[in-house]
Design an enzyme around this catalytic site. Structure first.
Site, PDB file in Angstrom:
ATOM      1  N   ASP A  55       0.850  -1.194   0.000  1.00 12.16           N
ATOM      2  CA  ASP A  55       0.000   0.000   0.000  1.00 12.16           C
ATOM      3  C   ASP A  55       0.882   1.239   0.000  1.00 12.16           C
ATOM      4  OD1 ASP A  55       0.766  -0.705   2.696  1.00 12.16           O
ATOM      5  OD2 ASP A  55      -0.557   0.900   3.381  1.00 12.16           O
ATOM      6  N   GLU A 120       0.080  -0.706   5.803  1.00 15.03           N
ATOM      7  CA  GLU A 120       1.167  -0.089   6.560  1.00 15.03           C
ATOM      8  C   GLU A 120       0.941   1.402   6.769  1.00 15.03           C
ATOM      9  OE1 GLU A 120       5.035   1.688   7.613  1.00 15.03           O
ATOM     10  OE2 GLU A 120       3.796   2.184   5.892  1.00 15.03           O
TER      11      GLU A 120
END
Lengths: 430, 430
Positions: A55, A120
């Site tokens: 991500d 994250e």
């Protein structure tokens, strides 16, 4: 991206599972799955766990990007695009390493255990639980961990990282009227939430960076003579800071003070305000509810709960002093603990040799200002050393516009990751 | 809507011109025409200029409307729909008055000079220029002006309005690094623009609404004994304020102080910050450039230039005190002058008699906190008294969802406008 990774890994011969995590708390949105993959299962090889995330931070061309943020562009020896350095580039680097071994006909030196997550940038929802649940299953037998998700200190010298600050992120809301009001009609008659919030925020930190919340500095570990000596050796200059920020807005005049501010002292940053007028132009609104966002970077020996207590107590005190009729709420949005490791472990020694082999220099041993909370979880749950082995440079603009990864860092990074695995493989576990 | 008005006015026997204004500045979009109309040209009658606007605020049913915003609906004695009270209802009211005289066979008491624009909600583009260009042509011979485009103070008592505050809107920017930075990496090393801005904004106004910029209050006209007496008579209660704001976040405990804060004292509102993180959730960014927006509502005898000087001087002083290496810029985005008329002019006396005749009460004499800049332009250019004669109530929701006009306000409003024209006609000019 998780499906792309899974299919690429399968094509390389790895076993792959996309682990679903269910819904995000309080929403109807599925969390992105965690990619759990393993390449090799030779009992005579070390098991090296590598972690990354697929991500990225949000990005809009209107933010000021020179190119479309989600189209990778190579220009002047740099790869531009959101995620190029944080952290899609490094994640792909591990796959490139496998592929390179295969194409060169060289045996892969370790069993590679891979964990790539997709949350994250939003606090790694679900990852800690997964590590705890899988520590004696998927992660069983891991000998050491390598995380490629940070940066060199400057722009010219490779680094290995053995410490990171934690982060406690707070939400401070002030609300008053039932709906936004016209400032001409109601300005002067009512207590404005944004005025209250501005007063609160201005009492958290001074323009010189001093945290104004009593007691916070008392939680910080004292400086030892040994630590006091390391800063001078680091390859870093004030010019590196000027280059990385494109400005000379430094709070301190020396390298040592600057690095200590970044590595070993807590800092408080203001990020923004939700609910107020934030567009270009002019709007004569009294916002009904505004939410200030700030975070505190934490260091040894602070604990999140002690910090929360100090923050909440102080904000309630300064709120009471304002004497406002509005409603105030302070809450923690998320936190992550600091981490400090030993840079003399064989895991670090392998990375030092790899850096020397590829870049022909000794790496700086650095700590990080930013947090990667999962580092600590891996170390605590798996009881194995964790190494941070950065691929990109200090000026990559990880959370900023025009994020990039230098092509030489990408190529030499893949070589360094590969060499690290070889040096880490020399003392196989029984 | 302009063509509809023109055709209705022609059907009533008025002479009508749709005055084209060309393109909107910087666009390829035609500005909506201004409807210039005249009903009657008897040299023995007074010429009364009436102003209104046929454009409205945007409205979508998704905003939270209970009914389709662009379909007028009568329910429970209220006319719901966008523009019902702001300002299509009042504009149609003038046409209804002409029609009512014709159907009743009563001679219209004045020559009605009409100016209905279509850009009021977007700053009345082109109107000031038109007034200046036509002051000795279309507007020649006007004896007084009546604007029906504001509201009663509360919900039960008719009002006439003789003053409005001005507004000076400022932009305060602080910039530092070349791009947004990661707060983990750079927090503590660099001077953060948002921290600086927050400190500046907190020094502009206290949570109790006190403007902290020295000298501003010295520009305010002193309170006379005469004015001091008027507030107690106004039909307004703290409950009206609570109802209008949906909260009890009042800065003052009395009606008198609250009305003085709204009408006769300057106030400073903070509207928001451009460039900082403003979305829900958490983002660990150090914004590179942030722009605070604030405005000061101005009152007699403040002048925009005197105010600018005080604002700029003070902000430069508090900026110097911060000792920041960031860059600060303060600028005026726009300003509009306050307006204060005499409520004893025959124009107001006529409206007082009309209100008494229709509603059987003396109207409140009110001032407005928000600005209607065209009021001042008409008064300055035509050198004639301007009266604000509101039709709707304080809770009509002019710029909000479920905008309404009470049926009784509409019907009695038409009667009041008509009666006003009769009382205003009694001393015809030679």
């Amino acid at each position: 991206m998780s499906k792309f990774l899974a299919s690429e890994l399968k094509a390389l011969g790895a076993s792959v599972e996309l682990r679903e995590l269910g819904k995000q708390e309080g929403t109807d949105v599925d969390l992105p799955p965690i990619v759990l993959a393993r390449y090799g299962s030779d009992p005579n090889k070390r098991n090296i766990l590598v972690y990354g995330h697929y991500d990225v931070q949000p990005a809009l061309i209107e933010d000021g990007w020179n190119t479309k943020p989600f189209e990778l562009l190579e220009k002047d020896g740099k790869l531009y695009g959101r995620g190029s350095t944080d952290d899609k580039g490094p994640v792909i680097g591990w796959l490139n390493s496998i592929e390179a071994h295969q194409k060169a006909g060289i045996e892969f030196p370790v069993n590679l255990v891979m964990c790539f997550e997709g949350m994250e940038e939003y606090g790694s929802d679900g990852l800690d639980d997964l590590i705890r649940a899988e520590k004696d299953k998927f992660f069983k037998g891991v000998d050491a961990t390598c995380i490629c998700d940070n940066y060199w200190l400057g722009t010219s010298h490779p680094a290995l990282t053995y410490g990171i600050r934690g982060c406690s992120y707070y939400s401070l809301s002030v609300s008053g009227p039932a709906a936004d009001l016209h400032s001409g009609v109601f300005g002067g008659m009512v207590s404005e939430p944004l005025i209250d919030l501005t007063h609160l925020l201005s009492k958290l930190v001074s323009p010189k960076g001093k945290i104004l919340i009593p007691g916070v500095m008392d939680l910080v570990a004292p400086l030892t003579a040994e630590e006091d000596e390391i800063y001078d050796k680091i390859k870093y200059s004030m010019q590196d800071l000027y280059d990385a920020t494109g400005s000379q807005t430094n709070l301190y005049e020396t390298k040592k003070e600057s690095l200590m501010a970044r590595w070993r002292y807590p800092t408080l940053s203001l990020h923004g305000i939700e609910g107020a007028f934030s567009a270009p132009g002019a709007k004569t609104v009294i916002p009904a509810k505004v939410i200030g966002k700030f975070s505190i970077r934490t260091v040894p020996n602070m604990t999140p709960r002690e910090l929360d207590e100090l923050v909440f107590k102080y904000i309630n005190e300064i709120w009471a002093e304002l004497g406002s009729k509005n409603k105030m709420e302070i809450s923690l949005l998320h936190d992550g603990m600091w981490w400090l490791s030993s840079p003399n472990h064989w895991n670090f020694e392998a990375a030092k040799k790899a850096t020397k082999a590829v870049w022909n220099v000794e790496p700086d041993l650095t700590r990080e200002g930013g947090s990667i909370p999962v580092t600590l979880t891996f170390e605590e749950e798996l009881k194995r050393n964790v190494l941070l082995l950065p691929m990109g440079r200090g000026d990559d603009g990880a959370h900023s516009i025009n994020e990039k990864l230098d092509l030489v860092n990408y190529i030499n990074g893949i070589k360094t990751l590969s060499a690290y695995l070889h040096y880490a493989s020399v003392e196989p576990t029984a």
